[in-house]
Enzyme design. Structure first.
Site, PDB file in Angstrom:
ATOM      1  N   ALA A  73       0.842  -1.199   0.000  1.00  0.00           N
ATOM      2  CA  ALA A  73       0.000   0.000   0.000  1.00  0.00           C
ATOM      3  C   ALA A  73       0.875   1.245   0.000  1.00  0.00           C
ATOM      4  CB  ALA A  73      -0.879   0.000   1.244  1.00  0.00           C
TER       5      ALA A  73
ATOM      6  N   GLY B 275       1.136  -5.600   0.514  1.00  0.00           N
ATOM      7  CA  GLY B 275       0.361  -5.861  -0.710  1.00  0.00           C
ATOM      8  C   GLY B 275       1.217  -6.394  -1.853  1.00  0.00           C
TER       9      GLY B 275
ATOM     10  N   GLU C 266       1.312  -9.903  -1.318  1.00  0.00           N
ATOM     11  CA  GLU C 266      -0.047 -10.419  -1.549  1.00  0.00           C
ATOM     12  C   GLU C 266      -0.376 -10.540  -3.041  1.00  0.00           C
ATOM     13  OE1 GLU C 266      -1.519  -7.591   1.517  1.00  0.00           O
ATOM     14  OE2 GLU C 266      -2.759  -9.284   2.128  1.00  0.00           O
TER      15      GLU C 266
ATOM     16  N   GLU D 293       2.378  -6.170   7.516  1.00  0.00           N
ATOM     17  CA  GLU D 293       1.278  -5.296   7.952  1.00  0.00           C
ATOM     18  C   GLU D 293       1.127  -5.156   9.462  1.00  0.00           C
ATOM     19  OE1 GLU D 293       0.971  -7.465   5.387  1.00  0.00           O
ATOM     20  OE2 GLU D 293      -0.282  -6.612   3.795  1.00  0.00           O
TER      21      GLU D 293
HETATM   22  N1  CO8 Z   1       4.389   3.494   0.273  1.00  0.00           N
HETATM   23  C1  CO8 Z   1       4.822   4.685  -0.231  1.00  0.00           C
HETATM   24  N2  CO8 Z   1       6.114   4.990  -0.344  1.00  0.00           N
HETATM   25  C2  CO8 Z   1       7.014   4.078   0.067  1.00  0.00           C
HETATM   26  C3  CO8 Z   1       6.637   2.831   0.607  1.00  0.00           C
HETATM   27  C4  CO8 Z   1       5.247   2.543   0.703  1.00  0.00           C
HETATM   28  N3  CO8 Z   1       4.778   1.368   1.128  1.00  0.00           N
HETATM   29  N4  CO8 Z   1       7.757   2.150   0.949  1.00  0.00           N
HETATM   30  C5  CO8 Z   1       8.795   2.955   0.620  1.00  0.00           C
HETATM   31  N5  CO8 Z   1       8.344   4.110   0.100  1.00  0.00           N
HETATM   32  C6  CO8 Z   1       9.114   5.259  -0.355  1.00  0.00           C
HETATM   33  C7  CO8 Z   1       9.893   5.894   0.794  1.00  0.00           C
HETATM   34  O1  CO8 Z   1       9.053   6.725   1.558  1.00  0.00           O
HETATM   35  C8  CO8 Z   1      10.966   6.670   0.046  1.00  0.00           C
HETATM   36  O2  CO8 Z   1      10.420   7.848  -0.500  1.00  0.00           O
HETATM   37  P1  CO8 Z   1      11.193   9.263  -0.315  1.00  0.00           P
HETATM   38  O3  CO8 Z   1      12.489   9.092  -1.073  1.00  0.00           O
HETATM   39  O4  CO8 Z   1      10.265  10.266  -0.910  1.00  0.00           O
HETATM   40  O5  CO8 Z   1      11.414   9.422   1.146  1.00  0.00           O
HETATM   41  C9  CO8 Z   1      11.261   5.740  -1.138  1.00  0.00           C
HETATM   42  O6  CO8 Z   1      10.139   4.869  -1.261  1.00  0.00           O
HETATM   43  C10 CO8 Z   1      12.484   4.887  -0.868  1.00  0.00           C
HETATM   44  O7  CO8 Z   1      12.311   4.252   0.382  1.00  0.00           O
HETATM   45  P2  CO8 Z   1      13.447   4.236   1.513  1.00  0.00           P
HETATM   46  O8  CO8 Z   1      14.186   5.532   1.517  1.00  0.00           O
HETATM   47  O9  CO8 Z   1      12.817   3.802   2.790  1.00  0.00           O
HETATM   48  O10 CO8 Z   1      14.412   3.119   0.909  1.00  0.00           O
HETATM   49  P3  CO8 Z   1      15.168   1.973   1.681  1.00  0.00           P
HETATM   50  O11 CO8 Z   1      15.921   1.217   0.639  1.00  0.00           O
HETATM   51  O12 CO8 Z   1      15.925   2.505   2.849  1.00  0.00           O
HETATM   52  O13 CO8 Z   1      14.001   1.033   2.291  1.00  0.00           O
HETATM   53  C11 CO8 Z   1      12.036  -0.335   2.267  1.00  0.00           C
HETATM   54  C12 CO8 Z   1      13.066   0.440   1.443  1.00  0.00           C
HETATM   55  C13 CO8 Z   1      12.750  -1.457   3.040  1.00  0.00           C
HETATM   56  C14 CO8 Z   1      11.044  -0.935   1.282  1.00  0.00           C
HETATM   57  C15 CO8 Z   1      11.343   0.595   3.275  1.00  0.00           C
HETATM   58  O14 CO8 Z   1      10.954   1.787   2.602  1.00  0.00           O
HETATM   59  C16 CO8 Z   1      10.108  -0.010   3.893  1.00  0.00           C
HETATM   60  O15 CO8 Z   1      10.229  -0.828   4.794  1.00  0.00           O
HETATM   61  N6  CO8 Z   1       8.882   0.393   3.419  1.00  0.00           N
HETATM   62  C17 CO8 Z   1       7.618  -0.104   3.967  1.00  0.00           C
HETATM   63  C18 CO8 Z   1       7.217  -1.393   3.307  1.00  0.00           C
HETATM   64  C19 CO8 Z   1       5.971  -1.977   3.939  1.00  0.00           C
HETATM   65  O16 CO8 Z   1       5.929  -2.326   5.108  1.00  0.00           O
HETATM   66  N7  CO8 Z   1       4.914  -2.124   3.131  1.00  0.00           N
HETATM   67  C20 CO8 Z   1       3.653  -2.666   3.571  1.00  0.00           C
HETATM   68  C21 CO8 Z   1       2.601  -1.606   3.470  1.00  0.00           C
HETATM   69  S1  CO8 Z   1       1.042  -2.144   4.195  1.00  0.00           S
HETATM   70  C22 CO8 Z   1       0.226  -2.951   2.938  1.00  0.00           C
HETATM   71  O17 CO8 Z   1       0.764  -3.186   1.904  1.00  0.00           O
HETATM   72  C23 CO8 Z   1      -1.201  -3.360   3.204  1.00  0.00           C
HETATM   73  C24 CO8 Z   1      -1.862  -3.981   1.961  1.00  0.00           C
HETATM   74  C25 CO8 Z   1      -3.344  -4.235   2.157  1.00  0.00           C
HETATM   75  C26 CO8 Z   1      -4.310  -3.251   1.597  1.00  0.00           C
HETATM   76  C27 CO8 Z   1      -3.813  -2.328   0.519  1.00  0.00           C
HETATM   77  C28 CO8 Z   1      -4.885  -1.370   0.006  1.00  0.00           C
HETATM   78  C29 CO8 Z   1      -4.336  -0.465  -1.115  1.00  0.00           C
END
Ligand code: CO8
Length: 258
Positions: free
Chosen positions: A64, A109, A112, A132
């Protein structure tokens, strides 16, 4: 289409999640586009295998869009969850075999979507997981249902409740991914795997998938009845006759999907 890149090469459809700056996170527009593409693939007789992947080399999809999520009302969050569920079910129920080619992070997601595909082929340096619960939500795009069906209840519960991020080799050991390969060989190995299916009767592929998918959650007798009906769909096909002719003529069959 902007958030999704679509390409057809021969009988393979490539669907690329295309928001690399956001690590291919799903916002509403991307989900809408993905749904429209899945609907069009479903009725396209030229497509025999579908490969889903992410743009860039860092991420398949990080799930997400958490930046969008922060701006949404509770009602809009519900709309997104409903939409992602609907789109991933459409993908799961595509008649063609589907492969998630995991070229980078697949979290929430993103994992998923991979679970809604029939197969998951991963580069050996990626990470994936249902993260999540670490965000105080639960997998809402099929993860709580598809993961235990794939790897068993205890292992699925462990991964969901710990929100653990698995390396590719760990995911392979858990049975979460089908196969791992090096990043350099990801595309070629995925295409070789697809080629094994492309060599087979297209209608047979679809009917076999239909029988397995629809038979999984019913009792055995009902499942066997589904299998019989699916088999019957292959009997009047030109491809079945072609396979028999090719066998007796000691040559490779040429299937038309008819
Ligand atoms: N959404 C939006 N932007 C994101 C996301 C995300 N999920 N993950 C990373 N980004 C963005 C960061 O904010 C960053 O943007 P900016 O440069 O503008 O700050 C850019 O991507 C790069 O990210 P990082 O600087 O954090 O890069 P790293 O290499 O240090 O880390 C990671 C990458 C490991 C992926 C880290 O960003 C992370 O852990 N992200 C979260 C991932 C996560 O937990 N996702 C699960 C989300 S919940 C979900 O998916 C629920 C689904 C069910 C329903 C969905 C309905 C639509």
């Amino acid at each position: 289409m902007e958030s999704i890149h679509y390409e057809q090469q021969g009988n393979i459809a490539y669907v690329t999640l295309n928001r690399p700056k956001a690590l291919n996170a799903f916002n509403y527009d991307m989900l809408r586009e993905l749904g429209e593409i899945a609907e069009s693939i479903r009725i396209n007789p030229d497509i025999r295998v579908v490969i889903f992947t992410g743009a860039g080399d860092k991420s398949f999809s990080v799930g997400a869009d958490l930046k969008e999520r922060k701006t949404l009302t509770e009602q809009r969050v519900k709309r997104n969850i409903y939409k992602i569920g609907e789109v991933f079910s459409t993908i799961e129920n595509l008649p063609q075999p589907t492969i998630a080619m995991l070229n980078g992070y697949a979290f929430g997601g993103g994992t998923e979507l991979a679970l809604a595909c029939d197969f998951r082929i991963a580069a050996d340096d990626i990470q994936l997981g249902l993260t999540e619960t670490s965000l105080a939500i639960i997998p809402g795009a099929g993860g709580t249902q598809r993961l235990p069906r794939l790897i068993g209840e205890a292992k699925a519960l462990e991964l969901i409740l710990t929100a653990r991020r698995l390396k590719a080799d760990e995911a392979l050991a858990y049975g979460l991914v089908t196969k791992i390969t090096t990043r350099d060989r990801l595309r070629v190995d995925t295409e070789s795997f697809a080629a094994l299916m492309l060599a087979n009767g297209p209608i047979a592929l679809q009917q076999a998938k239909f029988a397995v998918k629809h038979g999984m959650n019913v009792d055995l007798q009902t499942g066997l009845a589904i299998e019989r009906k699916a088999y019957e769909m292959t009997i009047p096909t030109e491809d079945r006759v072609e396979a028999l002719n090719a066998f007796s003529e000691k040559r490779k069959p040429i299937f038309k999907g008819k």
